[in-house]
Design a protein around this motif. Structure first.
Motif, PDB file in Angstrom:
ATOM      1  N   ARG C  22       0.828  -1.208   0.000  1.00 52.66           N
ATOM      2  CA  ARG C  22       0.000   0.000   0.000  1.00 52.66           C
ATOM      3  C   ARG C  22       0.857   1.250   0.000  1.00 52.66           C
ATOM      4  NH1 ARG C  22      -3.114  -1.928   3.228  1.00 52.66           N
ATOM      5  NH2 ARG C  22      -4.721  -2.435   1.722  1.00 52.66           N
ATOM      6  N   TYR C  23       0.739   2.051  -1.054  1.00 52.66           N
ATOM      7  CA  TYR C  23       1.496   3.292  -1.154  1.00 52.66           C
ATOM      8  C   TYR C  23       0.576   4.461  -1.335  1.00 52.66           C
ATOM      9  CZ  TYR C  23       5.878   0.963  -0.968  1.00 52.66           C
ATOM     10  OH  TYR C  23       6.942   0.249  -0.498  1.00 52.66           O
ATOM     11  N   GLY C  24       1.024   5.629  -0.896  1.00 53.55           N
ATOM     12  CA  GLY C  24       0.258   6.862  -1.065  1.00 53.55           C
ATOM     13  C   GLY C  24      -0.523   7.234   0.170  1.00 53.55           C
ATOM     14  N   PHE C  25      -0.493   6.398   1.197  1.00 54.66           N
ATOM     15  CA  PHE C  25      -1.276   6.702   2.406  1.00 54.66           C
ATOM     16  C   PHE C  25      -0.413   6.660   3.658  1.00 54.66           C
ATOM     17  CE2 PHE C  25      -5.235   6.874   0.253  1.00 54.66           C
ATOM     18  CZ  PHE C  25      -5.037   6.077  -0.860  1.00 54.66           C
ATOM     19  N   TRP C  26       0.865   6.668   3.435  1.00 52.06           N
ATOM     20  CA  TRP C  26       1.803   6.597   4.552  1.00 52.06           C
ATOM     21  C   TRP C  26       1.600   7.784   5.472  1.00 52.06           C
ATOM     22  CZ3 TRP C  26       7.764   7.261   3.982  1.00 52.06           C
ATOM     23  CH2 TRP C  26       8.419   6.476   4.948  1.00 52.06           C
ATOM     24  N   GLU C  27       1.344   8.920   4.861  1.00 51.07           N
ATOM     25  CA  GLU C  27       1.173  10.153   5.608  1.00 51.07           C
ATOM     26  C   GLU C  27      -0.083  10.139   6.461  1.00 51.07           C
ATOM     27  OE1 GLU C  27       1.275  14.854   4.675  1.00 51.07           O
ATOM     28  OE2 GLU C  27       0.578  13.476   3.135  1.00 51.07           O
ATOM     29  N   PHE C  30      -0.768   4.754   7.244  1.00 50.17           N
ATOM     30  CA  PHE C  30      -0.848   3.390   6.734  1.00 50.17           C
ATOM     31  C   PHE C  30       0.518   2.919   6.233  1.00 50.17           C
ATOM     32  CE2 PHE C  30      -5.338   2.732   6.874  1.00 50.17           C
ATOM     33  CZ  PHE C  30      -5.842   4.022   6.896  1.00 50.17           C
TER      34      PHE C  30
END
Lengths: 289, 289, 329
Positions: C22-27, C30
């Motif tokens: 899952r990328y793009g939701f680290w901030e 996640f």
């Protein structure tokens, strides 16, 4: 409605009235306040004072320094410079004012009127009914749920005439008829589509729904917040009411009296009319606090 | 301090930790988020994600598309092109969140910790003692007396770290040692000089000072506020807590459960750094709410 | 007819994962999740002819027992869990034809710790926040946000890979990760980001000591036991907002693979670890070494070998090259 071009009218020999429209659309107030800010920024020669209102601005001028015609030209020029209302950004402080809603003091005031002048339902219940709210508690929730825009400071010293910024929190109510002969000092009133705060114990016609212990003006400028000003609020400021208990009211009142009360005002925001309109159109108008 | 030049520290083969400073400083955090916005806009090839926090940004990149040194050079270029902090403004929505301070839910969680892990002073007492407060009412008054800046998201989905914008409202609190194995969702925590709202039932170490029934993270996206995102808050947003009693708390909880709770967010003010600095100058740091 | 896979026994913590996760939701908090031993996972997909984005199963320590409703092609890579198909030994690192109704069963991992199952067509669960990877802590992705449960039924996609699965393909021996039952590992590390918080002799001590993997380790964090760390002056001469302990730092983002020093306990932050926090990261385990972490077991011993960023990136590239059809015989 908004006028295609603003109307200029003389008010005697040293006042000029600029009117942007003839209804209570908030855009008209934004224009009036935008012009007020522009006049101050430009330091227009001959202008003595400005007095904005719902949809107009009264400018007081020194006729020895500037003629009516020249002033009108200058004001028209400043209005052009503002561009469309969406582009307006205004410095706007946000004052957090504690309020006891459905408080015993305004209850006494209403009861007194009811007994001596004309019988009337307890104001918060009446206003809740008229607006289709569940009860007076929901009135308090809705009234305190929105920031209130200070349209003008007028009528009595420091009295802020306000309207709800969140359209879902619009409250309307008829005013007293006949008006009261006295009002609890610090009472929060609603009437028409405005809110106000009574800064003197004088007569009034708005429906009383709460009370704040915080003073809105001080001619003796005792507290540091009044160091450079006599009234707490200006037009284009905003107010957020914070519901408190009676105990907290008494605590605050004591601190006001001994001079140690800390006013809670933030002054680091600029109100963006464009962003405001975008936000209003994003709201689900059926949602209610 | 804010470093003269940011540091670029390698994190394995595909991360860089960019340190802009080493303190909890609002200006520094504002710089972090402004720079992050700028870097995102630039759409650097090979840059995968940014993880901004208090005073640093962790950058994840694809080493097949860009090397460590090229990425460092590009980011540094954007950093140097930022212009002065004073001129920056950011449209910043403000969320109003009701809190029941020193509430029964968090008291229950503390009691459970004492029974199972170790005896510990009641959290609200810790805050009152370490910050020389009068009591729980003053704790509530001070904690709710300021807007909070969302400085970072992290540690757990939906968990925002909030720092007080009004320096007179900065409190201090140690963390639980050892940490709790669970915290009730909706707990208001305070650790170091940061406050937070627990988005779920997670382990944690912050002192618990209150509870809100309002969700800040919703994996199922039931409520309208979550229609676009799972988490309510973003860095650069602001939060204002307001104290409520048990009755209002119960009312809000009922509406959250029923699925018709409307989050209170005003999204029309721009946060101005210049105005913020000017406002800070006006504050008397010896005073407290 | 659409293929579905019945979960007769879920095994110990079996979950749906996809690469790279899952990328793009680290901030938003996640982590990437995704397969821990990416090398074995990716080769499993290559074996059954799936595209690299296809979701598969990660099996930890003990794998599941599954029944396939239709004919399909399946591959099992990674740790040796003695898989059987209808009781007969099922070959590892090979694509195998499975007929409708057959049952694949696994035991405890004898060598290594994590195994990967790919099915031609890929596992079809809804994508959540852009990925099928499971992040169990937040209940996101995979099978309703969590590990498999007994009695569930997995759908398999009719995607590009279905029908493209060809049985009898094998991964060449030298293209596989060298999973062994040797209880000692050499793990690559890149120094930084917060190496300057550790004294020089502390760095030396880290690189020359043995570190034991504690039992309380999982995809959220790998806890290590070893000697005390020695801090540099910087770790004490800092503002109060960092926190009292020398390992406390003002909250910052955590690179995936960070060796996060919590007090005196180093915890390697892996696939499901928290995205940020208030402890220092003196070293980081690079992507190329993750398969080693994934295939180790509690009480295994680690010795860390320092490599440069360039070397770490080259190691990753070399593994990437092996996760391709050229590795198939």
């Amino acid at each position: 409605m908004k006028f295609d071009t603003p109307k200029f009218m003389p008010g005697g020999d040293h006042f000029i009235l600029v009117q942007f429209g003839d209804d209570a659309s908030i855009d008209l107030n934004f224009m009036a306040l935008g012009l007020t800010a522009a006049i101050k920024a430009e330091e227009v020669t001959g202008v003595v004072d400005t007095n904005p209102s719902y949809n107009s601005l009264v400018v007081e001028y020194e006729s020895d320094d500037i003629s009516y015609a020249d002033l009108q030209t200058e004001l028209a020029h400043l209005i052009d410079g503002l561009g469309s209302v969406e582009n307006l950004e205004l410095d706007s402080r946000l004052a957090y004012l504690p309020v006891v809603y459905l408080d015993p003091w305004t209850r006494d005031c209403v009861a007194d009127y009811s007994e001596k002048i004309a019988p009337r339902e307890y104001d918060p219940d009446f206003v809740a009914d008229v607006n289709g709210f569940e009860d007076a508690k929901q009135l308090a929730r809705i009234h305190s749920g929105t920031e209130h825009w200070v349209v003008a400071v007028c009528s009595t010293p420091g009295l802020p005439l306000m309207r709800a910024l969140d359209p879902r929190c619009a409250i309307t109510s008829p005013k007293y008829n006949p008006p009261r002969t006295w009002t609890t000092l610090g009472a929060i009133g609603v009437g028409g589509l405005s809110s106000s705060i009574y800064t003197t114990p004088g007569p009034g016609g708005y429906n009383l729904i709460g009370r704040t212990p915080v003073p809105l003006w001080d001619p003796r400028q005792r507290h540091p917040v009044f160091k450079d000003r006599v009234v707490l609020l200006d037009a284009a400021d905003r107010v957020k009411f914070v519901p408190i208990s009676e105990e907290e009211f008494e605590y605050t009142e004591a601190r006001v009296a001994d001079g140690s009360y800390e006013f809670n005002i933030t002054a680091y925001q600029r109100f963006s009319v464009g962003a405001y309109k975008k936000w209003v159109s994003s709201l689900n108008q059926d949602g209610q606090f | 301090m804010i470093y003269d030049e940011p540091k670029f520290l390698p994190g394995g083969d595909r991360f860089i930790e960019m340190e802009l400073g080493n303190e909890l400083n609002f200006d520094l955090n504002f710089l972090v988020h402004s720079l992050s916005a700028k870097i995102r806009e630039a759409e650097i090839t090979g840059l995968i994600e940014l993880l901004p926090n208090m005073a640093s940004i962790v950058i994840s990149y694809d080493p097949d598309l860009i090397s460590f040194s090229d990425l460092k050079r590009e980011v540094l270029g954007h950093y140097h092109n930022m212009g002065s902090l004073e001129g920056m403004e950011l449209l910043s929505p403000i969320y109003y969140i009701p809190v029941l301070y020193c509430d029964p839910v968090t008291r229950g969680c503390w009691e459970d910790y004492c029974a199972k892990i170790g005896e510990k002073e009641y959290d609200c007492d810790v805050l009152v003692r370490l910050n020389n407060l009068d009591g729980y009412e003053q704790l509530a008054r001070i904690h709710s007396g300021t807007e909070y800046w969302v400085a970072a998201l992290g540690f757990y989905p939906g968990l925002a770290s909030l720092i007080a914008l009004d320096p007179r409202c900065r409190l201090t609190a140690p963390k639980y040692n050892p940490p709790r194995t669970w915290t009730a969702k909706g707990t208001i925590g305070y650790g170091g000089s940061v406050t937070c709202v627990y988005p779920a039932n997670t382990p944690g170490g912050y002192q618990m000072i209150g509870h809100t029934p309002v969700p800040v993270c919703d994996m199922d996206q039931r409520l309208p506020a979550f229609s676009q995102d799972l988490a309510l808050l973003r860095p650069g947003d602001r939060v204002r807590f307001f104290p409520v009693g048990q009755e209002e708390y119960d009312y809000v909880e009922r509406r959250v459960t029923a699925g018709d709770y409307v989050h209170n967010v005003a999204h029309y003010a721009k946060f101005s750094i210049r105005a913020y600095h000017e406002w800070l100058e006006t504050l008397d740091m010896k005073e407290r709410f | 007819m659409a293929l579905s896979v019945e979960v007769i026994k879920a095994g110990l913590e079996t979950s749906v994962q996809d690469f790279p996760g899952r990328y793009g939701f680290w901030e938003q908090g996640f982590p990437p999740s995704g397969p821990f031993d990416m090398w074995s996972f990716r080769l499993a997909n290559v074996l059954v002819g799936n595209g690299p984005e296809a979701a598969g199963l990660e099996c930890q320590f003990m794998g599941p027992t599954l029944r396939f409703s239709e004919d399909c092609v399946v591959a099992f890579t990674g740790a040796e869990m003695n898989p059987t198909l209808d009781g007969e030994a099922f070959p590892m690192w090979e694509s195998v034809a499975v007929t409708a109704g057959q049952v694949l069963a696994c035991g405890f991992a004898r060598v290594g710790a994590r195994a990967y199952l790919a099915i031609s067509g890929g596992i079809d669960v809804p994508t959540v926040l852009g990925a099928r990877a499971t992040f169990h802590m937040a209940g996101v992705g995979g099978m309703e946000g969590h590990a498999l449960k007994d009695g569930q039924s997995l759908n398999v996609g009719a995607g590009a890979g279905a029908g493209a699965g060809v049985p009898g393909r094998r991964v060449k021996q030298d293209c596989r990760p060298a999973i062994s039952d040797n209880k000692e590992w050499q793990i690559e590390v890149v120094q930084g980001p917060n190496d300057d918080w550790i004294a020089d002799d502390g760095i030396e001590r880290f690189l020359t000591s043995e570190w034991k993997l504690q039992a309380r380790s999982n995809r959220t964090g790998y806890r290590l036991e070893g000697p005390d760390w020695i801090f540099a002056d910087k770790a004490s001469a800092k503002g109060p907002e960092h926190g009292e302990h020398p390992s406390n730092i003002l909250d910052h983002g955590y690179p995936v693979g960070s060796i996060n020093l919590c007090g005196q306990t180093p915890i390697i932050l892996v696939n499901d670890a928290p995205s940020a926090g208030g402890f220092i990261n003196p070293f980081t385990v690079p992507s190329a070494a993750f398969w080693k972490l994934a295939q180790s077991k509690p009480n295994d011993i680690y010795r860390f070998r320092r490599v440069s960023v360039d070397e770490a990136q080259e190691l990753r590239r070399s593994i990437d090259r092996l996760c391709a059809v050229e590795s198939i015989a």
